[in-house]
Design an enzyme around this catalytic site. Structure first.
Site, PDB file in Angstrom:
ATOM      1  N   LEU A 135      -4.928   3.449  -2.853  1.00 12.62           N
ATOM      2  CA  LEU A 135      -6.715   3.306  -3.929  1.00 12.62           C
ATOM      3  C   LEU A 135      -7.528   4.580  -3.312  1.00 12.62           C
ATOM      4  CD1 LEU A 135      -6.810  -0.045  -2.981  1.00 12.62           C
ATOM      5  CD2 LEU A 135      -6.359   0.575  -4.851  1.00 12.62           C
ATOM      6  N   ASP A 177       0.873  -0.830  -0.245  1.00 10.97           N
ATOM      7  CA  ASP A 177       0.197  -0.038   0.193  1.00 10.97           C
ATOM      8  C   ASP A 177       1.400   1.659  -0.234  1.00 10.97           C
ATOM      9  OD1 ASP A 177       0.842  -0.295   2.850  1.00 10.97           O
ATOM     10  OD2 ASP A 177      -0.946   1.100   3.549  1.00 10.97           O
TER      11      ASP A 177
END
Lengths: 528, 440
Positions: free
Chosen positions: A425, A289
């Protein structure tokens, strides 16, 4: 800003560095049984505000004002100073009274040293007059000079401790997370098996100063001040020193190695353990991430010397690009260029906040690491921002342990960056579908901007008026506009409900005031 | 019994330049330029920290060493003013002088005059030196600087009806006064627009439809002040401004209490009504209603002991209001007392046997605090937290400066500034803090 010597007065909106007065009181106020007499006008007592508000001080700060007022201007201020010093000596019984000059006493050319010399024979406390130019010198310069002065005054030759020990030079009140840093460095040294002989100025007494020479090594934690005292201790007593602010993995490694080398202790395993794949720092940095959230993101860094250098290192260590790095410590330009060279696309010194503000606006960074001032600028242009350096405010005096230095400091920084920057995201989705209608926070900022620039509130909001339109007469509308925008809607609704319940067909000033009295007296808890 | 003591001591307060915090919001299209040292700038950003407007209509002309020896500050100041003009396009610039300017005897008045001519708009000097002024008196200095923009005569286009105002013809003087030009009422003090609107509304209800206020937010719309004007101060610290109005405009300055609290507001309105020959009978009922609205708060305050250490010069009116709430004001410390402008407040406080200390000595106050054991101490920002740690309950004096406390409508906000700390203490005691012991 800054002293080029020839130029006259300068326009300034904000000072990056504090004054000589604030520097001296940071050193003296951090110590035990040291009281400071500030010889200046009433307003110079503002240092009390910093201690009691920012540090949430629980005792009366150890500063007493020797007030220069109209009477002192006319008759001379010496009598007032003598009286104040005597009173402080009797009342507080400190070991040392620091008689500090101010801009005003400097301009009045008061000879504080002469007063101290005569008066010192009568007082129990030792009187010290800082050797600074209160008008010209800035905070860090004054701290550096004054620390050196008191070390020279009190340090005496002592036998070294049996075990290898160090002094920590730097931690003080009102520094940027400095007391948190001190704890982190202490625990780091404990892990390495290195003893701490003394810390100055925080918590130090005259005895601490006398016993500084028991240590084998001085560690100056911040480049801005403290090095001169280390230099003095080296010259006079042969104590080696390092100057290092361990932020991020590289500077922390260097720091640990430098100490290990001098202490003759192995440190490799300590470093490896902290950077192991199973450790929090590596897990975060290598996590997928952070590939989308951080890698290649564009950051800008601005602060004092130590934090700007450290944070630039740290950002590169987690894959963030540093578009520019700057410091307001103009006197340290060369060292700054040398320390950051190659890590940022652009490196500079500047102490004009507006210039920095415009630079932020033009750069359009993904994240800003700066002082409180840059936080204001970033908010204005809607960029995420983390405060990494003084000037600070109450938010930078957290209650929970929040170091900046060492591995714990890095872990905390990573958390802060993570919670500030737009995550991967989320960003993808925003890019695809566009931003949501602004949340309360952003709307507030935007509206405040409008309110600040134009001072023109909006008319009553018809869309929230609800069933059965109520008319607002001109005076009442005017009154509503004076209510701060963030509660205006609520006030409007409450007033209209009140009016309807009592059968008014129109909102007048009378209705507004009656409604206010009604609602306010109902809320007895004083929420405002 | 003479109850004003003078200690000539050291107390905790702010420098007068702090008043830019509210003045730059009040006067539209203005810029406040503080000529001083790094200390002045550092003070403002530290003290006003919580509400720093990062980019605001005030700034500093920071003196450099070359300024100390320069013959005239005009050229250097001119350069700074030029920068301000380029960035803000203000309609008026206030040049605030500080201790350093005072000590150096720099003549900013002359420089400002020259710069006004050069730039074609007012560049006004105001003396806010901390050597002889305290915190809120900065407002006095700025209002004083604005007086030249207060016209002596009404513009020619004044509406006709104004010439024959029925509302002041009263009793035997009516014949004589009818022949004279209309008297106008001017309230003085930099309060918020909403406070002004409330006071104007109250006076309108009482039969006075036209009430002017100085300063207006717009420098071009200042009210007329001349020998026909009745001036009433809203703030207790506007002494220089009032003195000049008395001397140069020959206006009548009403001696009354300040419209702070229902009692103060009622007496203030009564004094104005009497002056203009209006019926005062409705004021009593308004005051009674205002007190009824405060009843839940009054129940908290009655019998409590409150001490003012002295900071913002609002202490005497606030102490008078508290005595009307049956609070025992154990000491009203205040930096400075202008006995003429505060005459009515002083009389009431003396009647009520309140100890008043001018320019108090903080060290002595600390000792007296131990004696008095006040339920609440109103103190400067720099000292509240240590006092809290010593077991006292405190209220920040600066809150009274920044809150809207004038008139009947705001009385609830005013009284809550006193009850809130008490309620907080009580709430903490009820929720776990009793066992800490020190809160008793």
């Amino acid at each position: 800003m800054g002293g080029s010597g020839v130029a006259g007065m300068k326009l300034a909106y904000w000072m990056y560095e504090g004054t000589a007065l604030s520097g001296i009181t940071r050193v003296a106020g951090s110590m035990q049984k040291v009281h400071t007499v500030i010889h200046g006008p009433q307003g110079d007592g503002y240092v009390n505000v910093m201690y009691s508000m920012l540090e949430r001080f629980h005792t009366i700060p150890p500063f007493t004002l020797s007030t220069i007022g109209r009477r002192e201007m006319a008759q001379g201020s010496r009598a007032r100073l003598v009286e104040t010093v005597r009173r402080v000596d009797a009342q507080h019984q400190p070991d040392v009274i620091v008689i500090t000059p101010t801009c005003s006493s400097t301009l009045l050319q008061e000879d504080l040293l002469a007063v101290a010399r005569t008066l010192g024979k009568q007082t129990k406390a030792k009187l010290i007059v800082p050797n600074v130019n209160a008008f010209r010198d800035l905070e860090h310069r004054a701290m550096d000079d004054f620390l050196t002065q008191i070390v020279a005054e009190f340090a005496t030759e002592q036998p070294k401790t049996e075990q290898f020990s160090v002094n920590l030079i730097g931690p003080s009140y009102l520094g940027f997370h400095q007391l948190h840093d001190m704890q982190e460095i202490r625990s780091m040294l404990e892990s390495l098996g290195v003893a701490v002989n003394a810390v100055i100025p925080y918590g130090a007494s005259i005895k601490t100063l006398q016993e500084l020479t028991k240590a084998h090594l001085n560690i100056c934690l911040y480049h801005e001040y403290g090095q001169s005292a280390c230099e003095l201790l080296k010259e006079k007593f042969g104590i080696d020193y390092i100057v290092a602010t361990p932020i991020g993995i590289r500077l922390t490694s260097q720091f640990v190695k430098a100490i290990g080398e001098r202490a003759g202790l192995p440190v490799e395993s300590y470093i490896r353990q902290n950077l192991a794949p199973s450790g929090t720092i590596a897990r975060f940095t290598k996590s997928v991430d952070s590939l989308s959230a951080l890698f290649g993101k564009r950051a800008v860094v601005f602060g004092d010397y130590s934090h700007a250098v450290g944070m630039t290192h740290l950002l590169r260590e987690i894959g963030v690009r540093v578009v520019w790095a700057g410091t307001y410590m103009k006197t340290m330009e060369k060292a700054f260029q040398a320390s950051i060279g190659g890590l940022a696309d652009e490196v500079f010194v500047c102490d004009d906040f507006q210039e920095i503000s415009h630079k932020i606006r033009d750069t359009h960074p993904d994240i800003v690491l700066g002082t409180q001032m840059e936080r204001h600028s970033a908010a204005r242009f809607n960029f995420p921002c983390i405060v990494i350096s003084s000037p600070a405010h109450i938010l930078n005096f957290p209650l929970f342990p929040a170091p900046v230095l060492g591995y714990q400091g890095m872990t905390r920084m990573l958390d802060t960056i993570n919670s500030t920057i737009k995550l991967g995201l989320e960003e993808h989705l925003v890019n695809m579908f566009g931003e949501d209608s602004p949340g309360m926070g952003e709307e507030d900022t935007a509206q405040e901007q409008v309110a600040v620039t134009s001072d023109m509130p909006k008319a009553p909001d018809k869309t929230t008026a609800g069933e059965g339109e109520l008319k607002w007469d001109a005076e009442a509308t005017k009154a509503l506009k004076q209510v701060p925008f963030f509660v205006r809607g609520k006030v409007q609704r409450n007033t209209e409900n009140y009016a309807r319940e009592r059968g008014y067909s129109e909102v007048t000033l009378e209705v507004i005031y009656a409604a206010k009295a009604y609602f306010e007296s109902k809320s007895n808890q004083g929420e405002r | 019994m003479e109850r004003v003591e003078r200690e000539n001591g050291c107390f905790h307060t702010f420098c007068p330049i702090a008043s830019v915090a509210w003045l730059h919001r009040k006067i539209k299209d203005s810029f406040f330029l503080i000529v001083g040292t790094h200390t002045c700038a550092h003070f403002i950003q530290t003290a006003l920290d919580v509400m720093v407007y990062a980019h605001s209509r005030f700034g500093f002309a920071v003196l450099e060493e070359s300024d100390l020896v320069s013959a005239s500050p005009t050229e250097e100041l001119g350069k700074v003013v030029q920068q301000v003009v380029d960035e803000w396009h203000p309609k008026v610039i206030f040049v605030l002088s500080t201790c350093s300017v005072d000590i150096l005897k720099m003549d900013l008045e002359v420089s400002c005059k020259d710069l006004s001519t050069r730039f074609g708009f007012p560049v006004l000097p105001a003396s806010t030196s901390g050597i002889d002024r305290s915190f809120t008196q900065g407002e006095d200095a700025v209002l004083h600087a604005l007086l030249p923009f207060v016209p002596k005569e009404a513009p020619a286009v004044e509406p006709v009806e104004e010439k024959k105002p029925r509302w002041f013809s009263f009793g035997k003087e009516s014949e004589k006064e009818k022949a004279e030009p209309a008297r106008n009422l001017v309230l003085i003090g930099a309060v918020t627009d909403s406070t002004i609107q409330q006071l104007q509304w109250e006076l309108k209800q009482l039969g006075l439809p036209k009430v002017d206020v100085f300063p207006d937010g717009d420098i071009r719309k200042m009210p007329v002040i001349n020998e026909q004007t009745v001036v009433v101060p809203l703030q207790p610290y506007l002494n220089d401004t009032l003195a000049t109005i008395r001397r140069e405009r020959r206006a009548k300055v009403l001696s009354t209490v300040f419209p702070i609290g229902p009692d103060g507001t009622a007496r203030f309105l009564e004094a104005i009504c009497l002056e203009f020959g209006l019926d005062t009978s409705r004021i009593k009922e308004k005051e009674a209603q205002a007190w009824r609205d405060l009843e839940p708060q009054l129940q908290i305050l009655r019998g409590k002991k409150i001490m003012f250490l002295g900071d913002n010069l609002l202490e005497l009116p606030l102490a008078r209001f508290l005595t009307s709430c049956d609070v025992q004001v154990v000491e009203a410390g205040t930096p400075y007392i202008h006995s003429k402008d505060l005459q009515q407040e002083l009389e009431l406080l003396k009647e009520r046997d309140v100890r008043i200390v001018e320019s108090p000595d903080f060290t002595k106050q600390l000792q007296r605090m131990q004696e008095y054991k006040p339920d609440l101490v109103v103190a400067g920002l720099g000292i509240c937290n240590p006092l809290e740690a010593m077991g006292f309950t405190t209220a920040w004096s600066i809150e009274f400066t920044f809150a809207q406390i004038h008139g009947f409508v705001n009385a609830i906000d005013l009284i809550k500034l006193f009850t809130k700390p008490l309620l907080k203490r009580q709430a903490l005691m009820e929720h776990g803090w009793a066992e800490a012991g020190w809160l008793e």
